[in-house]
Scaffold this active site. Structure first.
Site, PDB file in Angstrom:
ATOM      1  N   GLU A  55      22.264  18.247  13.821  1.00  0.00           N
ATOM      2  CA  GLU A  55      22.737  17.078  14.581  1.00  0.00           C
ATOM      3  C   GLU A  55      21.561  16.173  14.965  1.00  0.00           C
ATOM      4  O   GLU A  55      21.721  14.953  15.068  1.00  0.00           O
ATOM      5  CB  GLU A  55      23.528  17.550  15.817  1.00  0.00           C
ATOM      6  N   HIS A  87      17.617  20.903  14.280  1.00  0.00           N
ATOM      7  CA  HIS A  87      19.068  21.126  14.250  1.00  0.00           C
ATOM      8  C   HIS A  87      19.710  19.982  13.462  1.00  0.00           C
ATOM      9  O   HIS A  87      19.289  18.831  13.556  1.00  0.00           O
ATOM     10  CB  HIS A  87      19.642  21.189  15.669  1.00  0.00           C
ATOM     11  N   GLU A 129      22.050  27.273   8.955  1.00  0.00           N
ATOM     12  CA  GLU A 129      23.301  26.693   9.437  1.00  0.00           C
ATOM     13  C   GLU A 129      23.819  25.707   8.391  1.00  0.00           C
ATOM     14  O   GLU A 129      23.385  24.540   8.366  1.00  0.00           O
ATOM     15  CB  GLU A 129      23.079  25.965  10.757  1.00  0.00           C
ATOM     16  N   SER A 181      30.140  27.899  13.306  1.00  0.00           N
ATOM     17  CA  SER A 181      31.476  28.416  13.655  1.00  0.00           C
ATOM     18  C   SER A 181      31.508  29.930  13.849  1.00  0.00           C
ATOM     19  O   SER A 181      32.511  30.587  13.548  1.00  0.00           O
ATOM     20  CB  SER A 181      32.514  27.978  12.618  1.00  0.00           C
ATOM     21  N   GLY A 192      30.704  23.514  13.790  1.00  0.00           N
ATOM     22  CA  GLY A 192      31.752  22.905  14.604  1.00  0.00           C
ATOM     23  C   GLY A 192      33.026  22.587  13.843  1.00  0.00           C
ATOM     24  O   GLY A 192      33.876  21.843  14.338  1.00  0.00           O
ATOM     25  N   GLY A 244      27.336  27.665  18.741  1.00  0.00           N
ATOM     26  CA  GLY A 244      27.579  26.446  19.507  1.00  0.00           C
ATOM     27  C   GLY A 244      28.800  26.613  20.386  1.00  0.00           C
ATOM     28  O   GLY A 244      28.735  27.122  21.500  1.00  0.00           O
ATOM     29  N   GLY A 245      29.954  26.202  19.884  1.00  0.00           N
ATOM     30  CA  GLY A 245      31.186  26.149  20.681  1.00  0.00           C
ATOM     31  C   GLY A 245      31.472  27.416  21.463  1.00  0.00           C
ATOM     32  O   GLY A 245      31.791  27.351  22.667  1.00  0.00           O
ATOM     33  N   ASN A 268      23.724  27.633  21.788  1.00  0.00           N
ATOM     34  CA  ASN A 268      23.325  26.219  21.826  1.00  0.00           C
ATOM     35  C   ASN A 268      24.451  25.439  22.508  1.00  0.00           C
ATOM     36  O   ASN A 268      25.504  25.228  21.910  1.00  0.00           O
ATOM     37  CB  ASN A 268      23.118  25.741  20.373  1.00  0.00           C
ATOM     38  N   TRP A 269      24.199  25.046  23.749  1.00  0.00           N
ATOM     39  CA  TRP A 269      25.258  24.389  24.531  1.00  0.00           C
ATOM     40  C   TRP A 269      25.458  22.928  24.104  1.00  0.00           C
ATOM     41  O   TRP A 269      26.398  22.283  24.521  1.00  0.00           O
ATOM     42  CB  TRP A 269      24.944  24.433  26.019  1.00  0.00           C
ATOM     43  N   LYS A 270      24.537  22.397  23.325  1.00  0.00           N
ATOM     44  CA  LYS A 270      24.597  20.982  22.902  1.00  0.00           C
ATOM     45  C   LYS A 270      24.740  20.086  24.144  1.00  0.00           C
ATOM     46  O   LYS A 270      24.167  20.397  25.171  1.00  0.00           O
ATOM     47  CB  LYS A 270      25.713  20.788  21.878  1.00  0.00           C
TER      48      LYS A 270
END
Ligand code: PGA
Length: 272
Positions: free
Chosen positions: A115, A113, A184, A226, A190, A247-248, A25-27
């Site tokens: 966010e 998600h 999640e 994470s 994150g 993500g990251g 997930n590149w956000k």
């Protein structure tokens, strides 16, 4: 269609192990050059790990570039949108419909998600609507659920996860077939903190019982929060963890490649 040729089953037999999925997930990150680099790295990793499903979820404007870099939509890396609106069209400034994502080459979409739940005020009903719209458009929703730190500390993690899952899967027109789920924990996204493998295993077991009750044996449950090359092995060794939502670390081609490799090793260990 030739009536003598039996149609291929839509899903493999329930007794077959579920194929692991590594989803990036590149956000709200990425430029066209980075998108190409990441897409090519994902393709190379997926070609070297044919037992692993690999997917990337770029921001909307990058979808056409990533689709082009990935080649055919039937190739080894699936393309996904980061969210979709419950409605098919209309006066929803900033909204993106599921059919627009499908037209852009997506076969998957994230729904709910944390966010999006937090920043856009999306509630359980909105998540259900977006998952239903995704199914209608032929996309496979990856439904995200997770408790906050305060909910976990109050002993309410199970209740929250069951509420979020039930709100979506119990009310989808086609039950839970054709979806995947990501657990999640919000406090792990994150932050560099992760659930312990034991906490993940417990949460996955709660979710599995609910999914199986609505014919969801083929639905995968991923862990997210994470995930990194140093900790993925711990998660994938937990029975019931069918892959990861990252993500990251999905923005680093070398890290993403090693996550896919780790999933290949885990898949080999799980094979009967
Ligand atoms: P993270 O994000 O890997 O950066 O924690 C995971 C996610 O939000 O899907």
């Amino acid at each position: 269609m030739d009536p003598t040729v039996p149609a291929a089953p839509r899903h493999p037999s329930p007794s077959a192990p579920r194929r692991p999925l590594v989803a990036g997930n590149w956000k709200m990150n990425g430029t066209r050059p980075l998108a190409r680099t990441l897409a090519h790295a994902a393709l190379a990793a997926a070609r070297a790990s044919l037992d692993v499903d690999v997917a990337v979820f770029p921001p909307y404007p990058l979808l056409p570039y990533v689709a082009e870099a990935l080649g055919s939509p039937d190739g080894p890396v699936a393309l996904g949108g980061q969210a979709c609106h419950a409605d098919a069209k209309g006066a929803h400034t900033s909204g993106v419909s599921a059919s627009m994502l499908a037209e852009a080459g997506c076969t998957l979409v994230l729904c709910g998600h944390s966010e999006v739940r937090t920043e856009c005020g999306q509630g359980d009903e909105g998540v259900r609507g977006s998952a239903a719209a995704a199914l209608d458009a032929g996309l496979r929703p990856l439904v995200c659920v997770g408790e906050t730190r305060a909910e976990r500390d109050a002993g309410r993690a199970r209740e929250v996860l069951e509420r979020q899952l039930d709100a979506v899967v119990l009310r989808l027109p086609r039950g839970a077939d054709g979806i995947d789920v990501a657990y999640e924990p919000v406090w792990a996204i994150g932050t560099g903190l992760t659930a312990t493998p034991a906490q993940a295993g417990e949460a996955h077991a709660w979710l599995r019982v609910r999914l199986d009750a609505v014919r969801g044996e083929r639905a995968r449950i991923l862990y997210g929060g994470s995930v990194a090359p140093a900790n993925i092995g711990g998660f994938l060794s937990v029975p019931g963890v069918d892959g990861v939502l990252v993500g990251g670390q999905s923005l680093d081609p070398a890290a993403f490649t090693s996550l896919v490799e780790a999933a290949r090793h885990a898949a080999a260990r799980r094979r009967p």
